[in-house]
Scaffold this motif. Structure first.
Motif, PDB file in Angstrom:
ATOM      1  N   GLY A   9      28.214   5.314  41.793  1.00 13.86           N
ATOM      2  CA  GLY A   9      26.871   4.788  41.628  1.00 13.86           C
ATOM      3  C   GLY A   9      25.920   5.882  41.192  1.00 13.86           C
ATOM      4  N   HIS A  10      26.002   6.274  39.937  1.00 15.69           N
ATOM      5  CA  HIS A  10      25.159   7.360  39.437  1.00 15.69           C
ATOM      6  C   HIS A  10      23.687   6.984  39.487  1.00 15.69           C
ATOM      7  CE1 HIS A  10      29.024   7.440  37.043  1.00 15.69           C
ATOM      8  NE2 HIS A  10      29.083   8.580  37.708  1.00 15.69           N
ATOM      9  N   ALA A  11      22.861   7.925  39.888  1.00 17.14           N
ATOM     10  CA  ALA A  11      21.426   7.711  39.970  1.00 17.14           C
ATOM     11  C   ALA A  11      20.741   9.075  40.007  1.00 17.14           C
ATOM     12  CB  ALA A  11      21.065   6.897  41.218  1.00 17.14           C
ATOM     13  N   PRO A  12      19.454   9.139  39.733  1.00 15.14           N
ATOM     14  CA  PRO A  12      18.750  10.415  39.836  1.00 15.14           C
ATOM     15  C   PRO A  12      18.821  10.986  41.247  1.00 15.14           C
ATOM     16  CG  PRO A  12      17.428   8.818  38.637  1.00 15.14           C
ATOM     17  CD  PRO A  12      18.578   8.072  39.231  1.00 15.14           C
ATOM     18  N   GLY A  13      18.935  12.278  41.351  1.00 16.54           N
ATOM     19  CA  GLY A  13      19.029  12.951  42.642  1.00 16.54           C
ATOM     20  C   GLY A  13      20.159  13.959  42.641  1.00 16.54           C
ATOM     21  N   GLU A  14      20.000  15.016  43.392  1.00 15.06           N
ATOM     22  CA  GLU A  14      20.979  16.104  43.387  1.00 15.06           C
ATOM     23  C   GLU A  14      22.364  15.665  43.815  1.00 15.06           C
ATOM     24  OE1 GLU A  14      17.966  16.236  44.493  1.00 15.06           O
ATOM     25  OE2 GLU A  14      16.953  17.977  43.584  1.00 15.06           O
ATOM     26  N   LEU A  68      11.772   4.682  33.714  1.00 12.20           N
ATOM     27  CA  LEU A  68      11.154   5.912  33.220  1.00 12.20           C
ATOM     28  C   LEU A  68      11.467   7.107  34.119  1.00 12.20           C
ATOM     29  CD1 LEU A  68       7.702   4.512  32.042  1.00 12.20           C
ATOM     30  CD2 LEU A  68       9.475   5.555  30.593  1.00 12.20           C
ATOM     31  N   ILE A  69      11.554   6.878  35.420  1.00 12.02           N
ATOM     32  CA  ILE A  69      11.956   7.963  36.328  1.00 12.02           C
ATOM     33  C   ILE A  69      13.372   8.407  36.003  1.00 12.02           C
ATOM     34  CG2 ILE A  69      12.574   8.468  38.733  1.00 12.02           C
ATOM     35  CD1 ILE A  69      10.122   6.707  39.523  1.00 12.02           C
ATOM     36  N   ASN A  70      14.256   7.460  35.779  1.00 11.15           N
ATOM     37  CA  ASN A  70      15.636   7.769  35.409  1.00 11.15           C
ATOM     38  C   ASN A  70      15.656   8.597  34.115  1.00 11.15           C
ATOM     39  OD1 ASN A  70      18.459   7.167  34.337  1.00 11.15           O
ATOM     40  ND2 ASN A  70      18.531   6.008  36.248  1.00 11.15           N
ATOM     41  N   TYR A  71      14.862   8.170  33.138  1.00 17.35           N
ATOM     42  CA  TYR A  71      14.767   8.887  31.861  1.00 17.35           C
ATOM     43  C   TYR A  71      14.247  10.307  32.077  1.00 17.35           C
ATOM     44  CZ  TYR A  71      12.532  10.193  27.426  1.00 17.35           C
ATOM     45  OH  TYR A  71      12.109  10.869  26.298  1.00 17.35           O
ATOM     46  N   ARG A  72      13.177  10.458  32.823  1.00 19.79           N
ATOM     47  CA  ARG A  72      12.561  11.779  32.991  1.00 19.79           C
ATOM     48  C   ARG A  72      13.445  12.710  33.812  1.00 19.79           C
ATOM     49  NH1 ARG A  72       6.112  10.039  33.609  1.00 19.79           N
ATOM     50  NH2 ARG A  72       6.063   8.901  31.606  1.00 19.79           N
ATOM     51  N   TYR A 103      22.358  16.227  28.250  1.00 19.68           N
ATOM     52  CA  TYR A 103      21.217  15.432  28.705  1.00 19.68           C
ATOM     53  C   TYR A 103      19.982  15.743  27.856  1.00 19.68           C
ATOM     54  CZ  TYR A 103      23.291  13.881  33.200  1.00 19.68           C
ATOM     55  OH  TYR A 103      24.050  13.296  34.172  1.00 19.68           O
ATOM     56  N   GLY A 104      19.122  14.735  27.658  1.00 20.58           N
ATOM     57  CA  GLY A 104      17.881  14.966  26.936  1.00 20.58           C
ATOM     58  C   GLY A 104      17.214  13.678  26.547  1.00 20.58           C
ATOM     59  N   PRO A 105      16.122  13.737  25.786  1.00 21.66           N
ATOM     60  CA  PRO A 105      15.396  12.524  25.401  1.00 21.66           C
ATOM     61  C   PRO A 105      16.228  11.545  24.587  1.00 21.66           C
ATOM     62  CG  PRO A 105      14.098  14.498  24.943  1.00 21.66           C
ATOM     63  CD  PRO A 105      15.480  14.967  25.293  1.00 21.66           C
ATOM     64  N   SER A 135      14.929   3.942  24.835  1.00 21.44           N
ATOM     65  CA  SER A 135      16.254   3.329  24.715  1.00 21.44           C
ATOM     66  C   SER A 135      16.738   3.353  23.272  1.00 21.44           C
ATOM     67  CB  SER A 135      16.218   1.887  25.242  1.00 21.44           C
ATOM     68  OG  SER A 135      15.921   1.851  26.621  1.00 21.44           O
ATOM     69  N   MET A 136      15.847   3.053  22.341  1.00 19.08           N
ATOM     70  CA  MET A 136      16.238   3.062  20.935  1.00 19.08           C
ATOM     71  C   MET A 136      16.577   4.470  20.471  1.00 19.08           C
ATOM     72  SD  MET A 136      16.763   0.860  18.517  1.00 19.08           S
ATOM     73  CE  MET A 136      17.911   1.562  17.327  1.00 19.08           C
TER      74      MET A 136
END
Length: 442
Positions: free
Chosen positions: A333-338, A299-303, A315-317, A361-362
């Motif tokens: 290694g993509h991940a949330p963060g600047e 959920l953090i990744n999604y938000r 990017y979006g919902p 996800s759906m």
């Protein structure tokens, strides 16, 4: 107690099925088409001699290192799980899956091994190791554990079948039990990722949490032939408790230190690879609640993607998901963060998180399939990665990203692979030794 466990899992499965059943018929059709197409990576797309998954398939050509014949132990293990799903779902005939698995088992029995562990890569035509890097030319215990996770599922699925299937189950069982986890301690209370016959321990990679490697430690304690004491888990993986570190983002807490990652958590495959077989529902130990950890990471990744503070296009919902994958320049290694978000969406991140984020996800799956299919979807399902910002849409696949899509979609729908793996007596014994809580242990 057994009746309680059946009731609890029926409740879990009912909730998952409700989410699936509430989808409109179009969503159900998309779900099935995505899973079946992705399964074909491991069926039609497999390397013919070994039967295993190719490391990569590039429909646009331009193979790096001329590696069309390179097969992978970790991605191949994910593919073995996908084959079981293919048999169970009727994507292909059960007898054909048995035949393919016999070919795979024969390859694994004869291919290069190092104290029972397989290398990251082989040449699928010869079974000889293909070095992953100069000194990484021997056993890879992490990738071997992903294969072992699958072999246990093969045993559980076929051990009560006909004579041919029971023989296959026995051969799969012997293979995983031959992995010498104790050797990979290097005399210490930690597991090392690599050992080479030419370079020994020079890769020098003791594995401590938190990342994708929890399953390796569970299997090491579970092994009835070359097992390790529980201290290896607590002192090595959990770093004597230092694995615990409470952080939060978007009002969601993480309980563990995600190696090399900020409070947003690491790449999403950390919530997938160990949990293809290891059921995170209700899974807890003294360090974490793993269902909560994986759900919050997802959920953090999604938000992060919805907030899109870096302003990337698309990017979006309905388009989200950051994990390790191809990138515009090489692999990342993509991940949330600047510093880690490079504007590249990896469909496997959202799709393989579907047990944790079924609605989110759906929504992404529906959008990509309905509105961007020509750019993002090919004969083996969604391509590995894309960037709307860079107008970058390579027609390329990686085994280690396609496999979790098939498996986690099935786990969300029926818990099929979770049921196989968690039914294994060695796994239940190991979890008890490590003082885990799980509905499977009631």
């Amino acid at each position: 107690m057994k009746l309680f466990r059946i009731f609890l899992f029926s409740a879990f499965s009912f909730c998952a099925m409700q989410v699936f059943a509430q989808s409109n018929p179009q969503d159900s059709a998309i779900f099935l088409e995505v899973q079946k197409a992705t399964f074909q990576y491991f069926w039609d797309g497999a390397e013919p001699n070994s039967g295993l998954a190719r490391e990569r398939i590039h429909l646009d050509g331009n193979y790096p290192q001329n590696d069309q014949q390179v097969v992978t132990s970790g991605g191949g293990g994910f593919g073995v799980m996908a084959l079981l799903i293919g048999a169970e779902r009727g994507f292909v005939p059960r007898k054909d899956v048995v035949e393919r698995l016999e070919r795979i088992i024969q390859f694994l029995e004869n291919a290069d091994r190092f104290h029972g562990a397989w290398p990251h890569w082989w040449n699928g035509e010869t079974g000889k190791v293909k070095p992953f890097s100069k000194k990484d030319d021997g056993g890879d215990l992490v990738e071997s554990s992903f294969m072992a996770q699958a072999l246990i599922c093969v045993r559980e699925y076929f051990q009560k079948g006909n004579k041919r299937e029971r023989k296959l189950a026995a051969r799969a069982d012997a293979l995983w039990k031959a992995i010498d986890f104790n050797h990979y301690r290097n005399g210490k209370n930690v597991l090392y990722w690599h050992w080479s016959p030419n370079y020994g321990w020079e890769m020098n990679f003791p594995v401590s949490g938190y990342n994708e490697c929890l399953i390796m430690y569970i299997l090491a304690v579970a092994s009835p032939t070359h097992g390790v004491p529980v201290e290896v888990y607590h002192e090595g993986w959990a770093k004597n408790g230092k694995i615990k570190k409470d952080t939060s983002a978007y009002g969601l807490s993480l309980q563990l230190t995600h190696n090399g990652a900020p409070a947003y958590g690491g790449p999403l495959f950390w919530a997938h690879y160990s949990y293809l077989g290891l059921d995170p529902r209700g899974l807890k130990d003294r360090y974490a609640d793993y269902w909560k950890e994986n759900t919050h990471q997802s959920l953090i990744n999604y938000r992060w993607c919805v907030e899109n503070k870096l302003g990337f296009k698309g990017y979006g919902p309905d388009s989200w998901g950051l994990t390790s994958s191809y990138s515009v320049k090489g692999y990342s290694g993509h991940a949330p963060g600047e510093k880690r978000d490079k504007g590249v969406i990896s469909p496997t991140a959202a799709l393989s998180s579907i047990p944790y984020t079924p609605t989110e996800s759906m929504t992404a799956m529906r959008n990509w399939y309905t509105n961007k299919k020509a750019q993002l979807f090919g004969q083996y399902g969604f391509y590995d990665a894309f960037s709307d910002t860079e107008q970058w849409y390579p027609q390329r696949y990686l085994a280690i990203d396609q496999g979790p899509i098939v498996v986690m979609m099935e786990n969300q729908r029926s818990a099929f692979i979770w049921k196989l793996f968690m039914s294994a007596p060695e796994i239940q014994t190991a979890l008890r030794k490590l003082e885990f809580q799980s509905p499977w242990l009631k």
